[in-house]
Design a protein around this motif. Structure first.
Motif, PDB file in Angstrom:
ATOM      1  N   ILE A  59      13.067 -35.371   3.389  1.00 27.93           N
ATOM      2  CA  ILE A  59      13.005 -34.173   2.535  1.00 27.93           C
ATOM      3  C   ILE A  59      13.972 -34.311   1.362  1.00 27.93           C
ATOM      4  CG2 ILE A  59      13.524 -31.701   2.435  1.00 27.93           C
ATOM      5  CD1 ILE A  59      12.545 -31.563   5.384  1.00 27.93           C
ATOM      6  N   ASP A  60      15.229 -34.673   1.650  1.00 29.75           N
ATOM      7  CA  ASP A  60      16.216 -34.825   0.584  1.00 29.75           C
ATOM      8  C   ASP A  60      15.864 -35.987  -0.339  1.00 29.75           C
ATOM      9  OD1 ASP A  60      18.001 -32.684   1.187  1.00 29.75           O
ATOM     10  OD2 ASP A  60      18.778 -33.828   2.878  1.00 29.75           O
ATOM     11  N   ASN A  61      15.316 -37.052   0.227  1.00 27.02           N
ATOM     12  CA  ASN A  61      14.912 -38.199  -0.585  1.00 27.02           C
ATOM     13  C   ASN A  61      13.765 -37.839  -1.521  1.00 27.02           C
ATOM     14  OD1 ASN A  61      15.181 -41.163  -1.056  1.00 27.02           O
ATOM     15  ND2 ASN A  61      13.048 -41.167  -0.353  1.00 27.02           N
ATOM     16  N   HIS A  62      12.831 -37.027  -1.028  1.00 22.41           N
ATOM     17  CA  HIS A  62      11.694 -36.596  -1.849  1.00 22.41           C
ATOM     18  C   HIS A  62      12.183 -35.793  -3.054  1.00 22.41           C
ATOM     19  CE1 HIS A  62       7.493 -35.321  -2.569  1.00 22.41           C
ATOM     20  NE2 HIS A  62       8.048 -34.192  -2.974  1.00 22.41           N
ATOM     21  N   ILE A  63      13.126 -34.908  -2.821  1.00 20.37           N
ATOM     22  CA  ILE A  63      13.680 -34.112  -3.921  1.00 20.37           C
ATOM     23  C   ILE A  63      14.404 -35.016  -4.915  1.00 20.37           C
ATOM     24  CG2 ILE A  63      15.341 -32.293  -4.495  1.00 20.37           C
ATOM     25  CD1 ILE A  63      14.729 -31.054  -1.747  1.00 20.37           C
ATOM     26  N   TYR A  64      15.160 -35.987  -4.430  1.00 14.64           N
ATOM     27  CA  TYR A  64      15.936 -36.893  -5.287  1.00 14.64           C
ATOM     28  C   TYR A  64      15.032 -37.712  -6.194  1.00 14.64           C
ATOM     29  CZ  TYR A  64      19.039 -40.748  -6.551  1.00 14.64           C
ATOM     30  OH  TYR A  64      19.760 -41.686  -7.245  1.00 14.64           O
ATOM     31  N   HIS A  65      13.877 -38.131  -5.675  1.00 17.55           N
ATOM     32  CA  HIS A  65      12.977 -39.000  -6.429  1.00 17.55           C
ATOM     33  C   HIS A  65      11.869 -38.227  -7.151  1.00 17.55           C
ATOM     34  CE1 HIS A  65      14.625 -42.901  -5.360  1.00 17.55           C
ATOM     35  NE2 HIS A  65      14.715 -42.510  -4.087  1.00 17.55           N
ATOM     36  N   GLY A  66      12.199 -37.094  -7.710  1.00 17.40           N
ATOM     37  CA  GLY A  66      11.263 -36.394  -8.582  1.00 17.40           C
ATOM     38  C   GLY A  66      10.668 -35.120  -8.044  1.00 17.40           C
ATOM     39  N   ASN A  67      10.673 -34.952  -6.718  1.00 15.39           N
ATOM     40  CA  ASN A  67      10.220 -33.696  -6.105  1.00 15.39           C
ATOM     41  C   ASN A  67       8.790 -33.327  -6.502  1.00 15.39           C
ATOM     42  OD1 ASN A  67      10.320 -31.418  -4.532  1.00 15.39           O
ATOM     43  ND2 ASN A  67      11.780 -30.309  -5.824  1.00 15.39           N
ATOM     44  N   GLU A  68       7.875 -34.228  -6.224  1.00 15.32           N
ATOM     45  CA  GLU A  68       6.464 -34.009  -6.552  1.00 15.32           C
ATOM     46  C   GLU A  68       5.900 -32.743  -5.892  1.00 15.32           C
ATOM     47  OE1 GLU A  68       2.181 -36.291  -5.825  1.00 15.32           O
ATOM     48  OE2 GLU A  68       4.064 -37.412  -5.692  1.00 15.32           O
ATOM     49  N   LEU A  69       6.375 -32.412  -4.698  1.00 16.35           N
ATOM     50  CA  LEU A  69       5.879 -31.215  -3.995  1.00 16.35           C
ATOM     51  C   LEU A  69       6.565 -29.937  -4.457  1.00 16.35           C
ATOM     52  CD1 LEU A  69       5.682 -32.661  -0.359  1.00 16.35           C
ATOM     53  CD2 LEU A  69       3.767 -32.181  -1.901  1.00 16.35           C
ATOM     54  N   ARG A  70       7.536 -30.084  -5.362  1.00 14.96           N
ATOM     55  CA  ARG A  70       8.275 -28.934  -5.909  1.00 14.96           C
ATOM     56  C   ARG A  70       8.964 -28.134  -4.796  1.00 14.96           C
ATOM     57  NH1 ARG A  70       8.031 -27.405 -10.796  1.00 14.96           N
ATOM     58  NH2 ARG A  70       8.143 -25.158 -10.320  1.00 14.96           N
ATOM     59  N   ILE A  71       9.594 -28.847  -3.865  1.00 16.20           N
ATOM     60  CA  ILE A  71      10.336 -28.206  -2.782  1.00 16.20           C
ATOM     61  C   ILE A  71      11.534 -27.467  -3.362  1.00 16.20           C
ATOM     62  CG2 ILE A  71      11.733 -28.616  -0.709  1.00 16.20           C
ATOM     63  CD1 ILE A  71       9.977 -31.087  -0.179  1.00 16.20           C
ATOM     64  N   ASP A  72      11.676 -26.220  -3.012  1.00 16.14           N
ATOM     65  CA  ASP A  72      12.819 -25.420  -3.449  1.00 16.14           C
ATOM     66  C   ASP A  72      13.999 -25.722  -2.524  1.00 16.14           C
ATOM     67  OD1 ASP A  72      14.688 -23.523  -4.146  1.00 16.14           O
ATOM     68  OD2 ASP A  72      13.304 -21.821  -4.135  1.00 16.14           O
ATOM     69  N   PRO A  73      15.070 -26.360  -3.032  1.00 18.75           N
ATOM     70  CA  PRO A  73      16.200 -26.707  -2.155  1.00 18.75           C
ATOM     71  C   PRO A  73      16.844 -25.496  -1.488  1.00 18.75           C
ATOM     72  CG  PRO A  73      16.364 -27.870  -4.253  1.00 18.75           C
ATOM     73  CD  PRO A  73      15.273 -26.841  -4.401  1.00 18.75           C
ATOM     74  N   ARG A  74      16.630 -24.312  -2.054  1.00 19.45           N
ATOM     75  CA  ARG A  74      17.183 -23.094  -1.455  1.00 19.45           C
ATOM     76  C   ARG A  74      16.325 -22.590  -0.303  1.00 19.45           C
ATOM     77  NH1 ARG A  74      16.776 -19.875  -6.900  1.00 19.45           N
ATOM     78  NH2 ARG A  74      14.768 -20.909  -6.601  1.00 19.45           N
TER      79      ARG A  74
END
Length: 554
Positions: A143-158
């Motif tokens: 999950i954290d890696n996906h966000i780091y590498h562009g966040n294609e799924l637009r995961i809200d870190p909050r």
């Protein structure tokens, strides 16, 4: 009386391949972990069987610091049935390192009713907990890696729901910040750790019918929300195959034995105060498939573990126990009657009589599911005849069978009367009745459990809980069963209320969606899914001798 370790030294366990053979399990279905432990491949469930597979559930009155000996009683009952010439197999949960090294100590029974090899079962065993921890934390890393590498799924870190886990008690990790140290370390965000037993991966492992079912559960696990508020599932991150690979061996039940050579499947480890509290469905089915009598347990008390056993596990798997054993002790009843832990060795029929209200409530709760309990009094050396007579009289008033059992001191021989009562009770068993209809609104399901099982007068939902309920409705999960996370030491959500509290209010502070496990986790009171350590944890008393023997683990 000798210590558990000294008693265990008196017995030489049979080779586990012989134990498997006594169950009709082929050697080709075994994955051996030395001479005394083996995993049994799930394909063994596909082999022909002529066994009756009659299921017996063991639960208990509300736990106290004095200990009720539910696992010890389960083992003693199994040994007693074997002494009566019956075909029997146990299905129990695995111990967690958190309690073993924290407050509780080992969880393999005691006295002459314990599992072998106790120290290996209590510490690491076959690595199932480690596999669950690794699979869980792989998903966190992805999950954290996906966000780091562009966040294609637009995961809200909050709005990341998935938390890391570890199989140790560490209150300092309940709330943390990850990603500190600059841009190369990933975006900073809040997070936290739960204990492995509270992990949804553990719940999925324990409820999965087979490998394909576990894969589907992993894929539909809700892990986060997007910036637009849309759900993100584990399957979208492309890592569930790797998680399943990490869990490959963990999926198969572990086979061990009792001191008297009774087979026991020990598999899965969710706690009932934070999860559904039962050993794996695979282990239960394995025991039923290979023996006429399969004995399993659900705890902490009947209000937590057994309610979930019926409303979640039995409903999912089509199980229906033919007998229910309710374990209690004179010590526990005296504590429910107001005695302090330091005063329990003194006979006090008056305090015990006061505490019998707790037993009353649990007998009523068993009957809520259309079952008639057998009450087992786990005897201790200091129990007086007057105290035992009071419990017997109360059970007679309820019209339920009662047996004092001395299996801790005598092994199976000390539980023969209990075994005979269980066999007789199974003959008159009626189909169980679920406590609530799945079509009820979620809030109403919670109220039914709190009023009918706990004895609450009402339920209060915080603003956050109400918000969570609206989200449950929006996403279409309102038809799931509910798994209440609650203090185990009280019928209420206040751990300090002993006995039988009445007309109290339960506070629901949140509702988590465990889509993969297939239930909603309802958080009540101040319940925590990462326990802390006591002032003097059990880890301080454990050591390794020069000869390589583990000391102090009881």
């Amino acid at each position: 009386m000798p210590s558990d370790v000294e008693i265990a030294r008196q017995f030489k366990p049979r080779p586990i391949a012989q134990i498997a053979l006594s169950l009709g399990i082929d050697e080709d279905d075994l994955l051996l972990y030395g001479r005394e432990i083996a995993k049994v491949n799930l394909r063994a469930l596909g082999r022909p069987s002529a066994k009756k597979g009659r299921l017996v559930l063991v639960s208990a009155t509300t736990p106290t610091a004095a200990g009720e000996g539910k696992t010890t009683t389960t083992i003693g009952l199994g040994q007693a049935l074997a002494q009566l010439g019956e075909s029997v197999c146990l299905a129990l949960r695995e111990p967690s390192l958190g309690p073993c090294l924290g407050m509780k100590g080992g969880a393999t029974g005691g006295g002459y009713s314990q599992l072998l090899p106790a120290e290996r079962i209590n510490l690491h065993f076959t690595g199932d907990f480690h596999a669950v921890t690794s699979a869980n934390n792989l998903l966190s890393a992805i999950i954290d890696n996906h966000i780091y590498h562009g966040n294609e799924l637009r995961i809200d870190p909050r709005q990341i729901l998935w938390r890391r886990v570890m199989d140790l008690n560490d209150r300092s990790l309940r709330h943390i910040v990850v990603g500190l140290g600059g841009r190369g370390q990933g975006p900073p965000r809040e997070g936290g750790f739960d204990i492995t037993a509270a992990s949804e991966v553990m719940a999925m492992l324990c409820l999965a019918a087979d490998q394909q079912d576990l894969r589907q559960r992993l894929e539909r696990t809700l892990v986060a929300y997007s910036y637009e508020g849309e759900p993100i599932f584990a399957g979208q991150l492309g890592v569930t195959g790797a998680m399943l690979a990490l869990l490959r061996d963990a999926l198969h039940p572990n086979l061990v034995q009792t001191l008297e050579g009774v087979p026991a499947f020990v598999h899965g480890g969710p706690f009932a105060n934070i999860a559904h509290g039962c050993n794996s469905l695979a282990a239960t089915r394995m025991a039923m498939h290979h023996a006429d009598w399969a004995i399993t347990e659900a705890g902490f008390g009947f209000d937590l573990g057994a309610e979930k056993f019926f409303d979640i596990k039995c409903r999912l798997a089509g199980l229906d126990p033919e007998a229910v054993v309710l374990v209690t002790t004179a010590r526990a009843l005296k504590m429910h009657g107001g005695k302090k832990k330091t005063e329990l060795l003194d006979p006090d029929p008056a305090a015990l009589a006061q505490g019998l209200e707790n037993l009353d409530k649990h007998i009523e709760n068993v009957r809520r599911f259309n079952k008639q309990p057998v009450v087992a009094l786990n005897r201790f050396a200091g129990d007086s005849d007057a105290e035992i007579a009071l419990v017997a009289e109360r059970c007679a008033r309820h019209g339920v069978p009662f047996a004092p059992a001395s299996h801790h001191a005598e092994g199976g021989r000390g539980a023969l009367e209990l075994a005979r009562l269980v066999m007789a009770a199974a003959e008159g068993s009626r189909p169980y009745a679920p406590l609530y209809d799945l079509a009820l609104p979620v809030a109403e399901k919670v109220r039914v459990i709190c009023r009918e099982i706990y004895g609450a007068g009402d339920v209060a939902f915080t603003r956050q809980a109400e918000k969570d309920l609206r989200q449950v409705e929006r996403l279409g999960y309102a038809g799931l069963p509910v798994c209440v996370a609650k203090a185990p030491s009280s019928l209420s959500d206040d751990p300090a209320l002993h006995g039988r509290p009445r007309d109290f209010e339960v506070t629901v502070r949140g509702v988590d969606i465990n889509a993969g496990a297939g239930f909603l986790v309802v958080l009540t009171g101040d319940i925590l899914r990462m326990p802390g350590l006591p002032k003097s944890p059990a880890a301080e008393r454990i050591d390794l001798s020069a000869e390589g023997e583990i000391l102090g683990l009881e």
